[in-house]
Design a protein around this motif. Structure first.
Motif, PDB file in Angstrom:
ATOM      1  N   HIS A   9      -3.764   5.669   8.892  1.00 21.15           N
ATOM      2  CA  HIS A   9      -3.174   5.341   7.584  1.00 21.15           C
ATOM      3  C   HIS A   9      -3.914   6.118   6.499  1.00 21.15           C
ATOM      4  N   HIS A  11      -3.474   8.988   2.932  1.00 20.62           N
ATOM      5  CA  HIS A  11      -2.625   9.575   1.881  1.00 20.62           C
ATOM      6  C   HIS A  11      -3.179  10.915   1.415  1.00 20.62           C
ATOM      7  N   HIS A  41       3.262   7.706   0.768  1.00 20.69           N
ATOM      8  CA  HIS A  41       4.327   6.811   0.312  1.00 20.69           C
ATOM      9  C   HIS A  41       5.652   7.580   0.201  1.00 20.69           C
ATOM     10  N   GLU A  66       4.745   5.955   4.871  1.00 22.66           N
ATOM     11  CA  GLU A  66       4.639   4.548   4.461  1.00 22.66           C
ATOM     12  C   GLU A  66       5.812   4.295   3.508  1.00 22.66           C
ATOM     13  N   ASP A 244      -6.348   3.638   5.044  1.00 22.84           N
ATOM     14  CA  ASP A 244      -5.573   3.712   3.789  1.00 22.84           C
ATOM     15  C   ASP A 244      -6.339   4.513   2.746  1.00 22.84           C
ATOM     16  N   HIS A 246      -7.219   7.028  -0.004  1.00 26.31           N
ATOM     17  CA  HIS A 246      -6.521   7.734  -1.083  1.00 26.31           C
ATOM     18  C   HIS A 246      -7.417   8.815  -1.670  1.00 26.31           C
TER      19      HIS A 246
END
Ligand code: AMP
Ligand code: FE
Ligand code: FE
Ligand code: ZN
Length: 276
Positions: A9, A11, A41, A66, A244, A246
Motif C-alpha cells: 500500500h 502512494h 488514489h 486505491e 500507506d 505518502h
C-alpha cells in the motif's frame, strides 16, 4: 533462508504522495523489500514508470490502485490488486474519477471560503500539478499559505471526515467499486478497516464481494490485527498489508514499516489465476 517481504500500500506523486515512481522503487529497495504494490488514489498513471524502474533494479512491482467510494456519510477505500490496468474500459472510468475529484476540490475550497479562509482552487491545483487531487493537496496548500499550522491541524479543524469543509462526492458505492475492480480483473481488498470503528459495516462490505482485508496497517493495534485475521479466516478472505506511505507528505516516511511475507502475494496471484 531467504524470506521475501512486500509492502502492498504505497502512494506516489501521481496521487497524494510526494515520491516519484522511481524514488518509491529506490526507497523500497533500501527498505529491503522484494515486492511492492503501487496503490495511488483512483489512478494507475504512475504504474508503468514504477514497473520499469522495478525491472531495472530487481524489485517486483504489482499493479494496484486505491479506489474511493462512499457509503452514507463515510468515505470507503477499496484496494484493487493485479488489475488489468491497460484496459480501455478501466482507463476511461479513471478519467471520470479524476474529473470528479477536481469538482470536489472546488466544493471543498468553497466551504473553506465560507468559513472565512482565503484559498483558491488554483492554489491546490498548483500543488497537485496534474495528479489526482485530494485533501492532502488542500492541506499542503493551506499550510503553505499559513492558514493552518500543519496538515493534521487542517484535518482536525476543517477537512477531516467530520470537519465543516468536508465533501464526499465520489462516483462509486463500495459495491460498485468492488464490482469495478473485479470487472477489471483485479482483487478487491478493504483498506485500513479500523477506520470505520464498526465491525458490522466491515462485514457488510465483505458480503458485497471483497476478496481480502488489509489486516496489517500501521494504525492497527495487535487486537485489531487479531480480529481482522479471524474475520479473514471466517469469510475465507486474502490477507494483505502495507504502510500507506505518502512519502514526506504526511507524518514520517513509512515505506517498509509494514512488511508482509511474500506467501501472501503468492496467494493473491493464485486467486487471480483461479478467478481469471
Ligand atoms: P481524499 O482521497 O481526498 O478524501 O483524501 C484521503 C487522504 O487524505 C488519505 O489517503 C490520507 O492521505 C489523507 N487523510 C485523511 N484523513 C487524514 C487525517 N486525519 N490526517 C492526515 N491525513 C489524512
Ligand atoms: Fe492519500
Ligand atoms: Fe486510504
Ligand atoms: Zn492509501
Amino acid at each position: 533462508m531467504n524470506i521475501k517481504f512486500a509492502d502492498l500500500h504505497l502512494h506516489t506523486n501521481f496521487s497524494d504522495g510526494t515520491y516519484t515512481p522511481e524514488e518509491l522503487v529506490l526507497r523500497a529497495l533500501k527498505a529491503n523489500l522484494s515486492c511492492i504494490s503501487l496503490t495511488d488514489h483512483d489512478t494507475t498513471e504512475g504504474l508503468e514508470r514504477a514497473m520499469a524502474e522495478g525491472k531495472r533494479n530487481g524489485l517486483e512491482v504489482l499493479p494496484g490502485i486505491e479506489i474511493s467510494a462512499q457509503h452514507g456519510s463515510a468515505e470507503v477505500h477499496i484496494l484493487g490488486y493485479l488489475i488489468d490496468y491497460r484496459s480501455d474500459l478501466f482507463l476511461n472510468k479513471l478519467q471520470e474519477l479524476k474529473r470528479i475529484r477536481i469538482e470536489r476540490i472546488y466544493k471543498i475550497v468553497e466551504k473553506l471560503n465560507g468559513l472565512g479562509l482565503r484559498l483558491n482552487a488554483d492554489d491546490v491545483f498548483a500543488l497537485s500539478n496534474g495528479a489526482v487531487a485530494g485533501r492532502l493537496h488542500v492541506a499542503r496548500a493551506m499550510v503553505g499559505k499559513g492558514l493552518v499550522n500543519s496538515i493534521f491541524d487542517d484535518f482536525d479543524k476543517y477537512i477531516g471526515d467530520s470537519g465543516p469543509a468536508y465533501e464526499l462526492g465520489f462516483r462509486f458505492t463500495p459495491q460498485e467499486a468492488i464490482d469495478f475492480i473485479i470487472t477489471s480483473g483485479g482483487i478487491p481488498v478493504l483498506a485500513h478497516p479500523y477506520i470505520f470503528h464498526n465491525d458490522e459495516l466491515v462485514i457488510d462490505f465483505i458480503k458485497s464481494g471483497l476478496k481480502g482485508l488489509e489486516v496489517y496497517y500501521p494504525e492497527h493495534s495487535q487486537g485489531e490485527v487479531n480480529y481482522y485475521l479471524s474475520l479473514a479466516k471466517e469469510y475465507n478472505l486474502l490477507v494483505t498489508g502495507g504502510s500507506d506511505c505518502h512519502g514526506a507528505g504526511k507524518s514520517k516516511e513509512r515505506i517498509g514499516s509494514i512488511k508482509v511475507p511474500y506467501y501472501l502475494v503468492e496467494r493473491m496471484k493464485q486467486e487471480k489465476e483461479r478467478s481469471g
